[in-house]
Write a protein that holds these residues in place. Sequence first.
Motif, PDB file in Angstrom:
ATOM      1  N   LEU A 210      71.813 -24.780 106.239  1.00  0.00           N
ATOM      2  CA  LEU A 210      70.718 -24.793 105.261  1.00  0.00           C
ATOM      3  C   LEU A 210      70.513 -26.215 104.753  1.00  0.00           C
ATOM      4  O   LEU A 210      71.467 -26.891 104.362  1.00  0.00           O
ATOM      5  N   THR A 211      69.268 -26.669 104.773  1.00  0.00           N
ATOM      6  CA  THR A 211      68.912 -27.990 104.259  1.00  0.00           C
ATOM      7  C   THR A 211      67.741 -27.851 103.294  1.00  0.00           C
ATOM      8  O   THR A 211      66.781 -27.130 103.572  1.00  0.00           O
ATOM      9  N   PHE A 212      67.843 -28.547 102.153  1.00  0.00           N
ATOM     10  CA  PHE A 212      66.757 -28.601 101.181  1.00  0.00           C
ATOM     11  C   PHE A 212      66.147 -30.001 101.190  1.00  0.00           C
ATOM     12  O   PHE A 212      66.871 -30.998 101.134  1.00  0.00           O
ATOM     13  N   LEU A 213      64.824 -30.073 101.230  1.00  0.00           N
ATOM     14  CA  LEU A 213      64.102 -31.323 101.040  1.00  0.00           C
ATOM     15  C   LEU A 213      63.141 -31.109  99.875  1.00  0.00           C
ATOM     16  O   LEU A 213      62.105 -30.460 100.020  1.00  0.00           O
ATOM     17  N   ALA A 214      63.505 -31.657  98.731  1.00  0.00           N
ATOM     18  CA  ALA A 214      62.725 -31.415  97.516  1.00  0.00           C
ATOM     19  C   ALA A 214      61.706 -32.522  97.293  1.00  0.00           C
ATOM     20  O   ALA A 214      61.860 -33.658  97.743  1.00  0.00           O
TER      21      ALA A 214
END
Length: 350
Positions: A210-214
């Motif tokens: 899982l990767t978040f790019l905010a």
Amino acid sequence: MVFKRLLGAMGVGGPSVDTVLDGGRGEDGGGDGAVRPGDVLSGQVRLEGGGSAVEVEYIALELIARVETEHADEAGGESERTVTFERFVVGGGFRLGEGERRAVPFRLTLPWETPATELHGQPLGIVLGVRTELAVAGARDRGDLDPLTVAPLPVQEAVLEAFGQLGFGFRSADLEYGHIGGTGQRLPFYQEIELTPPPAYAHAVNEIELTFLASPAGVEVILEADKRGGLLFPGHDALTRFTVAHQDVAVRDWSAEVDGWVRRLVEHREAYGSHAAYGHDAPYADPYGTHYAHTPGGHHDGHRSGAGIGTAVAAGAAGLAAGVAGSLVAAEVADEIGDFFEGDDEGDED
């Protein structure tokens, strides 16, 4: 934690610096000591003059991270490096007298893509720091380094909690050097959180990354599944992504939402190779011209060196942070963070 040391580049009797960080000050005005991406980080750089007066040219604060790099050559393998991902000049242009004490206040905004280092107070093994650089009379010294603790954004926390409620377990988290093609990624690295599947999905996937790019508008959620093979098809990696707005945190059924994401990912039958399609139409693109599933070195062997925190954060009814593996886990993380700050050198990549 605060570190104070004599600035070696200034010689014996030179000035000393002590940077003190306040708690985060987000839009909600909270200040519980944990800062979030996009928050304002405030504090003071406290200077104390040495044996003689000096001209302070500038004071700069650098945000640094310990990241992993996978090598794309035949030897393979991976290494760690210290990367500076943001720099702020917060003061300077004054004379610091002999033995004078002066405090320089600062307020700086963290990048939205700043990775989370903890979840509900439990460390994830990600190491970030704030390093102070002082330039005096032509000499400069990066003489003060403080750990930076970052909590996830509300939307990120909701997604992680939903994975926990669905029975996924936490395996590890790390920072990977490189860019994910087809996204608006700004930092030179991205965070990967590895999750182990519950029984309902264990037959289909080995793990989910899982990767978040905010960004100010919302969060791009990137999922990659290491899918198991079968009699008629080999194992492969499947990827997909979704975008959610910050204001959606209170209006969505996140368990149902995330379950739908996982089902879509697991049920996708197309094989993905080293030129994998990212989501629907955007490839992973190495800015140097080489294509990998993750650039510059995507790894799919199911192994991460990480911080060795294992199952520090366990799945449960209260989400991924429902349980902790005990004080031994916390000690392992503390040891790694301590080694990083004690052994940091100036050979990082800006």
